[in-house]
Design an enzyme around this catalytic site. Structure first.
Site, PDB file in Angstrom:
ATOM      1  N   HIS A 180       0.875  -1.170   0.000  1.00  0.00           N
ATOM      2  CA  HIS A 180       0.000   0.000   0.000  1.00  0.00           C
ATOM      3  C   HIS A 180       0.910   1.217   0.000  1.00  0.00           C
ATOM      4  O   HIS A 180       1.845   1.294   0.811  1.00  0.00           O
ATOM      5  CB  HIS A 180      -0.919   0.002   1.222  1.00  0.00           C
ATOM      6  CG  HIS A 180      -1.864   1.159   1.254  1.00  0.00           C
ATOM      7  ND1 HIS A 180      -2.771   1.403   0.247  1.00  0.00           N
ATOM      8  CD2 HIS A 180      -2.035   2.149   2.153  1.00  0.00           C
ATOM      9  CE1 HIS A 180      -3.473   2.487   0.536  1.00  0.00           C
ATOM     10  NE2 HIS A 180      -3.035   2.964   1.678  1.00  0.00           N
TER      11      HIS A 180
ATOM     12  N   ASP B 283      -8.078   1.362   1.631  1.00  0.00           N
ATOM     13  CA  ASP B 283      -7.890   2.253   2.787  1.00  0.00           C
ATOM     14  C   ASP B 283      -8.793   3.470   2.726  1.00  0.00           C
ATOM     15  O   ASP B 283      -8.458   4.532   3.244  1.00  0.00           O
ATOM     16  CB  ASP B 283      -6.421   2.696   2.851  1.00  0.00           C
ATOM     17  CG  ASP B 283      -6.012   3.132   4.253  1.00  0.00           C
ATOM     18  OD1 ASP B 283      -6.685   2.728   5.216  1.00  0.00           O
ATOM     19  OD2 ASP B 283      -5.028   3.879   4.375  1.00  0.00           O
TER      20      ASP B 283
ATOM     21  N   ASP C  44       1.287   5.047   0.472  1.00  0.00           N
ATOM     22  CA  ASP C  44       0.911   6.387   0.919  1.00  0.00           C
ATOM     23  C   ASP C  44       2.060   7.323   0.577  1.00  0.00           C
ATOM     24  O   ASP C  44       3.051   7.406   1.303  1.00  0.00           O
ATOM     25  CB  ASP C  44       0.639   6.396   2.423  1.00  0.00           C
ATOM     26  CG  ASP C  44      -0.673   5.726   2.763  1.00  0.00           C
ATOM     27  OD1 ASP C  44      -1.688   6.103   2.160  1.00  0.00           O
ATOM     28  OD2 ASP C  44      -0.689   4.835   3.624  1.00  0.00           O
TER      29      ASP C  44
END
Length: 287
Positions: free
Chosen positions: A12, A124, A14
């Site tokens: 993931h 998310d 970010d």
């Protein structure tokens, strides 16, 4: 009990939360080298999911443009799984046009490389808009994955169901009841591994409509777990009757779609109360 555990390698990304954008690029370059080497050299490690966002490719190639052909070949082979988004969206704080254009830019990016993942992948997001099935169907997508926003109060205690939106738009949902990172850094020590998975498997089994379940193997900016095959052997030793396989999200959707009947939910998902899947609070917003 789920007989087949699908271990899906992913990360993931970010881009500017934990780090600056430039620091993230350093991590990305290091991670991508390990990912591509594993996909190129180990046929038993056939897939890696690039978090559903093509902006990660853009960042990587801004540093390593010489690897574009290498990257493209893995995408065309279906080993490196990209799209459908340009970047992960937060559905509840942006306009609908932003969500549509996000998918449009992601689609255009994927066309330059190879096939795109035909799943509305939102691991998310903090709540789900009622318009999402309609938006996804408009891009030919009839599958959706997310984590937060729904619970048994919406009408089902299952983690796989139909979600019907406006204009009879419809997607099959595969909920991530414990999030996208339950398989991060799985321990090699058998007792520690069992203690951890003993917390997860009952939740996954209780919500599943098939005997297949997901164990996403990744986390935020996480490098690949190089000893994953050792871990898989230990999972099977700890849980006789369960089998493990390196897989894709699509493989589990194919099993869900074989189910004789799925519950149907409608509307937006903003539930922030205790969730039956986990027995814990799941908040729809960052606080």
């Amino acid at each position: 009990m789920a007989d087949q555990i699908h271990i899906v390698p992913h990360f993931h990304w970010d881009r500017e939360w934990y780090f600056t954008a430039e620091e993230s690029k350093i991590l990305l370059v290091n991670d991508m080298e390990e990912i591509m080497e594993m996909l190129e050299t180990n046929p038993e490690y056939p897939y890696f999911v690039m978090d559903g966002q093509t902006s990660v490719l853009e960042d990587y190639l801004s540093v390593k443009p010489e690897n574009k052909e290498r990257l493209t070949e893995l995408i065309r082979q279906g080993k490196l799984i990209i799209g459908p988004w340009y970047t992960q969206t937060d559905e509840m704080v942006v306009g609908g046009e932003s969500i549509v254009r996000n998918l449009l830019y992601g689609k255009m990016d994927c066309e330059a490389f190879g096939p795109r993942m035909m799943i509305g992948y939102l691991p998310d997001s903090f709540g789900q808009t009622a318009r999402l099935p309609q938006i996804l169907n408009g891009f030919g997508i009839d599958r959706c994955m997310f984590w937060r926003g729904t619970s048994e109060r919406m009408g089902t205690a299952k983690t796989e169901f139909f979600w019907v939106g406006d204009d009879d738009a419809k997607v099959v949902v595969q909920l991530l009841p414990l999030g996208y990172a339950i398989g991060k850094y799985l321990p090699a020590e058998e007792q520690a591994l069992k203690e951890r998975l003993d917390k997860y498997f009952p939740v996954l089994d209780r919500g599943a409509v098939t005997d297949h379940s997901l164990l996403p193997n990744g986390h935020d900016q996480m490098p690949i777990q190089k000893n994953i095959f050792e871990i898989m052997e230990k999972i099977e030793a700890c849980y006789p009757g369960r089998k493990t396989v390196i897989s894709r999200y699509e493989d589990v959707f194919e099993e869900i779609e074989k189910a004789p009947a799925l519950d149907t939910l409608t509307g937006e998902f903003l539930d922030g109360n205790i969730c039956a899947y986990t027995g814990a609070f799941i908040l729809p917003v960052r606080i």
